[in-house]
Design a protein around this motif. Structure first.
Motif, mmCIF file in Angstrom:
data_model
loop_
_atom_site.group_PDB
_atom_site.id
_atom_site.type_symbol
_atom_site.label_atom_id
_atom_site.label_comp_id
_atom_site.label_asym_id
_atom_site.label_seq_id
_atom_site.Cartn_x
_atom_site.Cartn_y
_atom_site.Cartn_z
ATOM 1 N N UNK A 1 -4.489 11.645 -3.017
ATOM 2 C CA UNK A 1 -3.424 11.483 -3.276
ATOM 3 C C UNK A 1 -3.347 10.057 -2.229
ATOM 4 N N UNK A 2 -2.327 8.571 -3.157
ATOM 5 C CA UNK A 2 -2.078 7.747 -1.414
ATOM 6 C C UNK A 2 -0.645 7.888 -1.361
ATOM 7 N N UNK A 3 -0.187 8.014 0.032
ATOM 8 C CA UNK A 3 1.448 7.852 -0.173
ATOM 9 C C UNK A 3 2.311 6.305 0.010
ATOM 10 N N UNK A 4 2.859 6.048 -1.318
ATOM 11 C CA UNK A 4 3.641 4.815 -1.523
ATOM 12 C C UNK A 4 3.990 4.450 -0.682
ATOM 13 N N UNK A 5 4.386 5.128 0.863
ATOM 14 C CA UNK A 5 5.360 4.094 1.342
ATOM 15 C C UNK A 5 4.822 4.502 3.047
ATOM 16 N N UNK A 6 4.698 4.008 4.243
ATOM 17 C CA UNK A 6 4.473 4.152 5.516
ATOM 18 C C UNK A 6 5.667 4.897 5.929
ATOM 19 N N UNK A 7 6.917 5.348 5.720
ATOM 20 C CA UNK A 7 7.426 6.036 6.099
ATOM 21 C C UNK A 7 7.681 7.511 5.852
ATOM 22 N N UNK A 8 6.061 7.628 5.752
ATOM 23 C CA UNK A 8 5.421 9.159 4.872
ATOM 24 C C UNK A 8 4.666 10.352 5.569
ATOM 25 N N UNK A 9 4.429 9.145 6.885
ATOM 26 C CA UNK A 9 2.869 9.901 7.293
ATOM 27 C C UNK A 9 3.152 10.632 7.963
ATOM 28 N N UNK B 1 -9.922 9.452 -9.290
ATOM 29 C CA UNK B 1 -9.078 9.047 -9.678
ATOM 30 C C UNK B 1 -7.743 9.579 -8.915
ATOM 31 N N UNK B 2 -6.939 7.697 -8.782
ATOM 32 C CA UNK B 2 -5.929 8.366 -7.021
ATOM 33 C C UNK B 2 -4.381 8.091 -8.572
ATOM 34 N N UNK B 3 -3.874 9.219 -7.332
ATOM 35 C CA UNK B 3 -1.569 9.500 -7.558
ATOM 36 C C UNK B 3 -1.224 9.077 -6.670
ATOM 37 N N UNK B 4 -0.433 8.091 -6.980
ATOM 38 C CA UNK B 4 0.315 7.779 -6.011
ATOM 39 C C UNK B 4 1.500 7.852 -6.240
ATOM 40 N N UNK B 5 1.885 8.825 -4.371
ATOM 41 C CA UNK B 5 3.554 9.314 -4.368
ATOM 42 C C UNK B 5 4.256 7.532 -3.904
ATOM 43 N N UNK C 1 -6.451 4.926 -11.553
ATOM 44 C CA UNK C 1 -5.182 5.564 -12.006
ATOM 45 C C UNK C 1 -4.760 6.773 -12.335
ATOM 46 N N UNK C 2 -4.164 7.688 -11.625
ATOM 47 C CA UNK C 2 -4.202 9.033 -12.554
ATOM 48 C C UNK C 2 -2.500 8.963 -12.959
ATOM 49 N N UNK C 3 -2.096 8.500 -12.195
ATOM 50 C CA UNK C 3 -0.377 8.316 -12.322
ATOM 51 C C UNK C 3 0.103 8.096 -11.105
ATOM 52 N N UNK C 4 1.706 7.146 -10.652
ATOM 53 C CA UNK C 4 2.397 6.528 -9.663
ATOM 54 C C UNK C 4 3.798 7.774 -10.158
ATOM 55 N N UNK C 5 4.719 8.074 -8.983
ATOM 56 C CA UNK C 5 5.114 9.393 -9.368
ATOM 57 C C UNK C 5 6.028 9.294 -8.797
ATOM 58 N N UNK D 1 -9.848 2.675 0.228
ATOM 59 C CA UNK D 1 -9.910 4.207 0.694
ATOM 60 C C UNK D 1 -10.029 5.295 0.029
ATOM 61 N N UNK D 2 -8.862 4.968 -0.935
ATOM 62 C CA UNK D 2 -9.050 6.635 -1.939
ATOM 63 C C UNK D 2 -9.608 6.406 -3.076
ATOM 64 N N UNK D 3 -10.768 5.195 -3.380
ATOM 65 C CA UNK D 3 -11.452 5.011 -4.560
ATOM 66 C C UNK D 3 -13.086 5.640 -3.762
ATOM 67 N N UNK D 4 -13.047 5.636 -2.507
ATOM 68 C CA UNK D 4 -13.887 6.630 -1.731
ATOM 69 C C UNK D 4 -14.129 7.887 -1.665
ATOM 70 N N UNK D 5 -12.498 8.237 -2.191
ATOM 71 C CA UNK D 5 -12.264 9.945 -1.643
ATOM 72 C C UNK D 5 -12.544 10.922 -2.995
ATOM 73 N N UNK D 6 -12.163 9.814 -3.730
ATOM 74 C CA UNK D 6 -12.273 10.653 -5.032
ATOM 75 C C UNK D 6 -12.326 9.326 -6.390
#
Length: 226
Positions: free
Chosen positions: A175-183, A109-113, A136-140, A102-107
Motif C-alpha cells: 500500500x502507498x499512502x497518497x498524501x504526506x499528511x497520512x504519515x 501490485x500496489x494500491x494507493x490510498x 497498479x492494483x487500485x487507487x481508492x 519503493x512499492x515496486x520493490x516490496x510487492x
C-alpha cells in the motif's frame, strides 16, 4: 553544513510537523534535514489546479535556500518536480515518484490510498507517465480533505476500510499512502492489513540522502558542458 530541504507545498504547519516527525529516524544518516512550509500554498492540495499554482512560489523558495544539498517535494503529485530539476543540479526527489519506486520493490501490485476522488485522475496520469499502470492494483479515495487527516477518529477508520478493500477486492499486496499528511498512521495501518505500507516522504528523503552521499545528479557532466 549543507541541508536536505524538504518542502511542503501547502500552507499547513500541521502537515509540515507530521512530515518532520515521520522523517526523524532518517536524521541518523548525518545529513541535516530542514522542513519548510510554502506560505503561498493552499491549506491542502486537492486538485491539479491547486498543485500547478504552487510551482512558481515553490521554485522561488527552493532557490532562496543557500544551504541546500538537495530537495524533496513533499506533496503526492510532485508539483514542480521537473521544473526544479531544470533549476538545479542538486538532487531533487518527489514523494510520489519515490513511493511508487519503493512499492515496486516490496510487492507485485500496489494500491494507493487517495484523499479525494478528484485526486485519482492526477495519480493515474503520473502512473501512466511512469509506465507502471500494469502494476497498479487500485487507487481508492477516503473522501477526506487534507485538513481532515489531522483528526485520528475520522481518518483511521476510513483508512483501514479503504486499505482492506485495496487488499481484498483489488489484490494489492503493498500500500502507498497518497498524501504526506497520512504519515502518523503508517504503523497502525500495517498492523490492520498485514501489508507493507509505504510512507512517501520517508522514501523520498531516503533516496535524496543516498543521492547526496553518492554525489548523484539528474544533470550529467555531459549536459552541464553541452
Amino acid at each position: 553544513m549543507k541541508n536536505l530541504i524538504v518542502i511542503n507545498p501547502n500552507s499547513s504547519q500541521t502537515v509540515t510537523k507530521g512530515i518532520d516527525a515521520a522523517i526523524d529516524p532518517l536524521r541518523s544518516f548525518g545529513i541535516p534535514i530542514r522542513c519548510l512550509t510554502l506560505p503561498e500554498g493552499p491549506e491542502g492540495i486537492e486538485s491539479q489546479r491547486q498543485a500547478d499554482l504552487t510551482i512558481a512560489p515553490l521554485l522561488a523558495l527552493a532557490e532562496a535556500q543557500e544551504d541546500a544539498a538537495g530537495y524533496v517535494i513533499a506533496c503526492f503529485g510532485d508539483p514542480g518536480l521537473h521544473a526544479l530539476r531544470d533549476q538545479t543540479r542538486l538532487p531533487v526527489v518527489g514523494i510520489q515518484e519515490a513511493a511508487v519506486m519503493t512499492a515496486l520493490t516490496l510487492g507485485q501490485r500496489f494500491g494507493v490510498i487517495a484523499i479525494l476522488p478528484a485526486s485519482i485522475p492526477r495519480h493515474l496520469r503520473a502512473f501512466g507517465a511512469m509506465g507502471v499502470l500494469g502494476r497498479l492494483a487500485g487507487d481508492r479515495a477516503l473522501g477526506l480533505g487534507v485538513a481532515d487527516l489531522a483528526e485520528p477518529d475520522k481518518t483511521l477508520d476510513a483508512m483501514i476500510v479503504t486499505s482492506r478493500r485495496l487488499r481484498d477486492e483489488d489484490g494489492a499486496n503493498v500500500l502507498i499512502m497518497g498524501c504526506a499528511g497520512m504519515a502518523r498512521y503508517r504503523s497502525t495501518l500495517e498492523e490492520a492489513t498485514g501489508l507493507p505500507v509505504v510512507e512517501p516522504t520517508q522514501c523520498a528523503v531516503s533516496m535524496a540522502l543516498g543521492q547526496i552521499r553518492l554525489n548523484l545528479s539528474h544533470a550529467s557532466q555531459r549536459s552541464e558542458h553541452a
